[in-house]
Design an enzyme around this catalytic site. Sequence first.
Site, mmCIF file in Angstrom:
data_model
loop_
_atom_site.group_PDB
_atom_site.id
_atom_site.type_symbol
_atom_site.label_atom_id
_atom_site.label_comp_id
_atom_site.label_asym_id
_atom_site.label_seq_id
_atom_site.Cartn_x
_atom_site.Cartn_y
_atom_site.Cartn_z
ATOM 1 N N ASP A 68 -60.648 -29.203 -15.187
ATOM 2 C CA ASP A 68 -61.834 -28.352 -15.177
ATOM 3 C C ASP A 68 -62.950 -29.094 -14.452
ATOM 4 O O ASP A 68 -63.384 -30.168 -14.891
ATOM 5 C CB ASP A 68 -62.239 -28.050 -16.622
ATOM 6 C CG ASP A 68 -63.397 -27.087 -16.734
ATOM 7 O OD1 ASP A 68 -64.022 -26.768 -15.700
ATOM 8 O OD2 ASP A 68 -63.689 -26.644 -17.863
ATOM 9 N N SER A 146 -72.154 -17.630 -1.754
ATOM 10 C CA SER A 146 -72.093 -16.180 -1.832
ATOM 11 C C SER A 146 -73.405 -15.576 -1.362
ATOM 12 O O SER A 146 -74.474 -16.183 -1.526
ATOM 13 C CB SER A 146 -71.824 -15.747 -3.278
ATOM 14 O OG SER A 146 -71.988 -14.351 -3.434
ATOM 15 N N TYR A 159 -74.793 -16.227 -12.297
ATOM 16 C CA TYR A 159 -74.012 -16.390 -11.073
ATOM 17 C C TYR A 159 -74.924 -16.597 -9.870
ATOM 18 O O TYR A 159 -74.703 -17.504 -9.055
ATOM 19 C CB TYR A 159 -73.123 -15.169 -10.854
ATOM 20 C CG TYR A 159 -72.217 -15.273 -9.644
ATOM 21 C CD1 TYR A 159 -71.074 -16.065 -9.690
ATOM 22 C CD2 TYR A 159 -72.510 -14.589 -8.477
ATOM 23 C CE1 TYR A 159 -70.239 -16.174 -8.586
ATOM 24 C CE2 TYR A 159 -71.691 -14.688 -7.369
ATOM 25 C CZ TYR A 159 -70.548 -15.469 -7.424
ATOM 26 O OH TYR A 159 -69.731 -15.580 -6.313
ATOM 27 N N SER A 162 -76.534 -20.079 -9.849
ATOM 28 C CA SER A 162 -75.596 -21.149 -9.512
ATOM 29 C C SER A 162 -75.268 -21.163 -8.032
ATOM 30 O O SER A 162 -75.139 -22.231 -7.416
ATOM 31 C CB SER A 162 -74.308 -21.007 -10.330
ATOM 32 O OG SER A 162 -73.607 -19.818 -9.992
ATOM 33 N N LYS A 163 -75.151 -19.988 -7.419
ATOM 34 C CA LYS A 163 -74.830 -19.916 -5.994
ATOM 35 C C LYS A 163 -76.040 -20.215 -5.116
ATOM 36 O O LYS A 163 -75.915 -20.826 -4.055
ATOM 37 C CB LYS A 163 -74.255 -18.536 -5.656
ATOM 38 C CG LYS A 163 -72.870 -18.290 -6.242
ATOM 39 C CD LYS A 163 -71.840 -19.273 -5.699
ATOM 40 C CE LYS A 163 -70.443 -18.988 -6.200
ATOM 41 N NZ LYS A 163 -69.431 -19.943 -5.673
#
Length: 277
Positions: A68, A146, A159, A162-163
């Site tokens: 991980d 992204s 999300y 984080s991107k």
Amino acid sequence: MKKFITMNWEKKVVIITGSSMGIGKSIAEHLLHKGAVVILNATNAERLESTRNELIKFEKNITLIAGDVADTDDCRTIINTTICLHGKIDILINNAGISSEGSLKATEPAVFKRIVDVNLVGAATITHFALPHIIKSKGSILFIGSVAGLHGIGNHSAYCCSKMALSALVQSLRIELAETDVHIAIAYLGFTENSKEKTILNASGNRIPQPSRKNIKQMPLPVVANKLINMLEQKKQKMIFSGLGKWMYFLYKIRPQFLHSIYMWIYSKQQQKVELH
């Protein structure tokens, strides 16, 4: 006339995080065809074995390392094992990622943390351990970003955060490694085909199927993989994927308030559908 570079992939050692399915798996398959030595990584050991079985004809060039990326010890193990087995690292592709759905108000803090730990901290941590070896090999590090990292999207704050932060990480690395020959790249992916097994986290942290995208044009996995490999071969620093992604990037740079209005409209429509149900 544009000059194209053909990289000799024979014996190049490539680590691809999150490569038991989807984009990572597709990149791995393409690179194995080119003769690269590929380290497949994912948290699910059984799925990794399944992926190796699908690529069995390339078995001699495949190494499986379950782990991980959100775990510091696992990141250290991935890098140390690769060096012990192959003696070098030429390319690191930070592909491991996870998404979630739910408003910040409804999302459990542990879920938000998990998304950031995998998508951002994990990418930074494994890069930290890989850097001495990639500096030595004058290799490349590719971050899978992204277009969702260009502007926040309602119900996807973890999300998007984080991107978006990956861009800052890439910019900082380029400054820090300016006097080396290391190639640092980031790809801003748009809507991409997902594996049937793809899941995301809901606000409570439970895994649910990736929502359907039937009315949205998605870029096929082989096309995405080829474009990413081209970035490495051409040593491109940045690429925006898909026509929609390029349009969004243009608005982000030129008309950010208009882009914000579009996202507000989309969110409003989504909320209306929820209320109807």
